[in-house]
Design a protein around this motif. Structure first.
Motif: not given
Length: 168
Positions: A107-113
């Protein structure tokens, strides 16, 4: 029920002055009056997204965040969190790492992207895992800080302090 009674006792308990740890008292359940917590933070109120799938952990974190004077929304997993961060600008996301549907790391990876730079919140991991490799995995996924459970009030306040300090 016994669980309801225990939860009421936990939520009503005020830790002695010091580190602010929440402790579950032992012994038989007792009737207690639950009063709203008094804010303990003189800093500005932050808009926090709490991403936690366990109701008991949600309740404890909500109590601590309220005591610190922050506004809180709750998401039950990483997928729910992504929907919410696209709809609302948050100052900070407290992200459980192990959740169903979509875990906190992904979820954090996607949020950052997916979010533009001016909409990026501070992301703080919440996890029971305390190994160095777990911390490194959280930071590599794009999280800014890392708190181990059980979270202490002082540690939570310290993780939020960079955002509550004017001029940062």
């Amino acid at each position: 029920s016994a669980m309801h009674s225990l939860l009421r006792r936990v939520l009503a308990y005020r830790a002695p002055e010091g580190d602010g740890a929440l402790v579950v008292p032992s012994g038989p359940p007792a009737e207690v009056a639950v009063s709203p917590p008094e804010p303990v933070s003189a800093g500005p109120s932050l808009h926090v997204l709490l991403v936690e799938d366990e109701p008991d952990n949600q309740a404890l974190a909500l109590r601590m965040l309220s005591a610190l004077g922050h506004r809180v929304d709750v998401a039950v997993d990483g997928a729910d969190a992504l929907v919410r961060v696209h709809e609302t600008a948050y100052d900070v996301v407290l992200m459980d790492v192990m959740m169903p549907v979509l875990d906190g790391l992904e979820a954090t990876r996607r949020l950052r992207q997916e979010l533009p730079p001016d909409r990026q919140p501070r992301v703080v991991a919440l996890t029971a895992r305390a190994l160095r490799s777990d911390r490194e995995a959280c930071l590599a996924a794009g999280m800014d800080d890392y708190l181990t459970k059980p979270v202490r009030l002082g540690s939570l306040a310290a993780a939020l302090r960079p955002l509550a300090t004017p001029g940062d």
